[in-house]
Design an enzyme around this catalytic site. Structure first.
Site, PDB file in Angstrom:
ATOM      1  N   ASP A  31       0.824  -1.213   0.000  1.00 18.11           N
ATOM      2  CA  ASP A  31       0.000   0.000   0.000  1.00 18.11           C
ATOM      3  C   ASP A  31       0.860   1.265   0.000  1.00 18.11           C
ATOM      4  OD1 ASP A  31      -2.292   1.460  -0.006  1.00 18.11           O
ATOM      5  OD2 ASP A  31      -2.872   1.017   2.052  1.00 18.11           O
ATOM      6  N   HIS A  48       3.017   3.069  -9.089  1.00 14.87           N
ATOM      7  CA  HIS A  48       2.930   1.613  -9.217  1.00 14.87           C
ATOM      8  C   HIS A  48       4.209   1.056  -9.850  1.00 14.87           C
ATOM      9  CE1 HIS A  48      -1.094   1.592  -7.751  1.00 14.87           C
ATOM     10  NE2 HIS A  48      -1.629   2.200  -8.805  1.00 14.87           N
ATOM     11  N   SER A  76      -7.033  -6.045  -6.473  1.00 16.85           N
ATOM     12  CA  SER A  76      -8.214  -6.624  -5.822  1.00 16.85           C
ATOM     13  C   SER A  76      -9.419  -6.521  -6.747  1.00 16.85           C
ATOM     14  CB  SER A  76      -8.515  -5.880  -4.513  1.00 16.85           C
ATOM     15  OG  SER A  76      -9.068  -4.613  -4.802  1.00 16.85           O
ATOM     16  N   GLU A  78     -11.915  -5.032  -6.105  1.00 21.21           N
ATOM     17  CA  GLU A  78     -12.416  -3.653  -5.956  1.00 21.21           C
ATOM     18  C   GLU A  78     -11.587  -2.648  -6.775  1.00 21.21           C
ATOM     19  OE1 GLU A  78     -11.959  -5.721  -3.172  1.00 21.21           O
ATOM     20  OE2 GLU A  78     -14.112  -6.160  -3.294  1.00 21.21           O
ATOM     21  N   TRP A  80     -11.004  -2.501  -9.792  1.00 20.28           N
ATOM     22  CA  TRP A  80     -11.615  -2.132 -11.090  1.00 20.28           C
ATOM     23  C   TRP A  80     -12.301  -0.783 -11.000  1.00 20.28           C
ATOM     24  CZ3 TRP A  80      -9.907  -4.874 -14.964  1.00 20.28           C
ATOM     25  CH2 TRP A  80      -9.610  -6.229 -14.806  1.00 20.28           C
ATOM     26  N   LEU A 142      10.701 -21.174  -3.646  1.00 20.10           N
ATOM     27  CA  LEU A 142       9.721 -20.226  -3.084  1.00 20.10           C
ATOM     28  C   LEU A 142       8.385 -20.315  -3.814  1.00 20.10           C
ATOM     29  CD1 LEU A 142       8.956 -17.620  -1.426  1.00 20.10           C
ATOM     30  CD2 LEU A 142       9.895 -16.310  -3.336  1.00 20.10           C
TER      31      LEU A 142
HETATM   32  C1  FPP Z   1      -1.952  -0.043  -3.462  1.00 21.55           C
HETATM   33  O1  FPP Z   1      -1.455   1.272  -3.444  1.00 21.55           O
HETATM   34  C2  FPP Z   1      -1.329  -0.800  -4.541  1.00 21.55           C
HETATM   35  C3  FPP Z   1      -2.004  -1.374  -5.571  1.00 21.55           C
HETATM   36  C4  FPP Z   1      -3.477  -1.272  -5.705  1.00 21.55           C
HETATM   37  C5  FPP Z   1      -1.312  -2.105  -6.639  1.00 21.55           C
HETATM   38  C6  FPP Z   1      -0.011  -2.762  -6.278  1.00 21.55           C
HETATM   39  C7  FPP Z   1       0.679  -3.238  -7.490  1.00 21.55           C
HETATM   40  C8  FPP Z   1       2.031  -3.211  -7.706  1.00 21.55           C
HETATM   41  C9  FPP Z   1       3.001  -2.744  -6.710  1.00 21.55           C
HETATM   42  C10 FPP Z   1       2.642  -3.650  -8.988  1.00 21.55           C
HETATM   43  C11 FPP Z   1       1.900  -4.617  -9.830  1.00 21.55           C
HETATM   44  C12 FPP Z   1       2.130  -6.031  -9.492  1.00 21.55           C
HETATM   45  C13 FPP Z   1       2.766  -6.903 -10.288  1.00 21.55           C
HETATM   46  C14 FPP Z   1       2.746  -8.340  -9.989  1.00 21.55           C
HETATM   47  C15 FPP Z   1       3.522  -6.475 -11.454  1.00 21.55           C
HETATM   48  P1  FPP Z   1      -2.464   2.494  -3.631  1.00 21.55           P
HETATM   49  O2  FPP Z   1      -2.422   2.889  -5.069  1.00 21.55           O
HETATM   50  O3  FPP Z   1      -3.819   2.139  -3.106  1.00 21.55           O
HETATM   51  O4  FPP Z   1      -1.780   3.582  -2.733  1.00 21.55           O
HETATM   52  P2  FPP Z   1      -2.502   4.848  -2.025  1.00 21.55           P
HETATM   53  O5  FPP Z   1      -3.338   4.290  -0.920  1.00 21.55           O
HETATM   54  O6  FPP Z   1      -1.340   5.664  -1.527  1.00 21.55           O
HETATM   55  O7  FPP Z   1      -3.296   5.549  -3.092  1.00 21.55           O
END
Ligand code: FPP
Length: 252
Positions: A31, A48, A76, A78, A80, A142
């Protein structure tokens, strides 16, 4: 370039006792990408992207330590609801990640499993993910579980339905519906429960992530935003885990 280190190492920041008490299964909610991007005046896609760099390091370190399973929350059910641009950026990152990492992961014996509804993903992503699973299916290192289009309640509902179908078909009786039987219908069937759940960015929620598997997990909530989360922060979380007194509902 040899990106994946070989052998099992005791990191300097992890003391001997913590190394001896490593979790068997770590789950991570990555997060803070959005807040990181905002703080750096970048668009969320860059957050990201930077988060994916952290992910590479954390997978490598998990493997170096000899931890058996790592589950990460990549998307997740959600998610989308986010803007079309952000969803597209995440979908592209999935393709980029596998294009650049799959050879090294496979070489290291990492076994990849996707948790979630792959069929609802765009065909390209679905194919790349299925190929990664197939290619690494017989690896014994792993276990890297990537939760993608995943929701914990959906996973439990799917498991209940699968059991009900078996009862309906006469393959199971009601007495056969046990915790083991339900656990056996989850995406993580055959894997140990989560021992340690890490959620970065200071947020303290489960957000529909592995509710069954986390029943007795220890939770650690580092303040760092995911793109800033370091291997040293990870070691600190492992150290905290080792210091916890786990009772599983019993008395010490
Ligand atoms: C949450 O941060 C993070 C996500 C919803 C996506 C996480 C995905 C990656 C790190 C990379 C993709 C994965 C692979 C396997 C390549 P947020 O955007 O909700 O952060 P915020 O709460 O600060 O807005």
């Amino acid at each position: 370039m040899q990106r994946w280190l070989t052998g099992r190492q005791t990191p300097k920041s992890l003391d001997k006792d913590a190394f001896a008490a490593l979790p068997r299964h770590v789950a991570i909610i990555m997060d803070g990408n959005g807040r990181w991007a905002k703080a750096h005046r970048l668009n969320v896609a860059m957050g990201h992207r930077q988060g994916t760099e952290t992910l590479r390091e954390i997978i490598r370190h998990t493997d170096d330590l000899g931890i058996g399973a790592l589950t990460i929350y990549a998307f997740s059910t959600e998610n989308w609801r986010r803007s079309a641009e952000e969803v597209a950026a995440l979908m592209q990152l999935i393709l980029d990640f596998f294009a650049s990492e799959i050879d090294e992961l496979d070489e290291k014996g990492v076994r990849i499993l996707i948790l979630g509804e792959k069929d609802a993903l765009p065909p390209k992503q679905r194919d790349v993910l299925t190929e990664a699973e197939t290619r690494t299916a017989s690896n014994t290192g792993l276990r890297l579980n990537i939760a993608l289009n995943y929701g914990g309640r959906a996973e439990l509902t799917r498991a209940a339905r699968r059991l009900a179908e078996k009862v309906q078909a006469g393959e199971l009786s009601l007495e056969d519906i046990t915790e083991d039987a339900l656990g056996g219908e989850l995406y993580t069937a055959g894997q140990p429960d989560v021992d340690l759940l890490i959620r970065t960015s200071g947020e303290m929620r489960l957000s529909n992530f592995l509710p069954w598997q986390c029943a007795y997990a220890e939770f650690v909530f580092p303040e760092a935003l995911w793109p800033d989360f370091t291997v040293a922060d990870y070691d600190e979380a492992l150290q905290v885990f080792a210091s916890r007194n786990r009772r599983f509902g019993g008395r010490p």
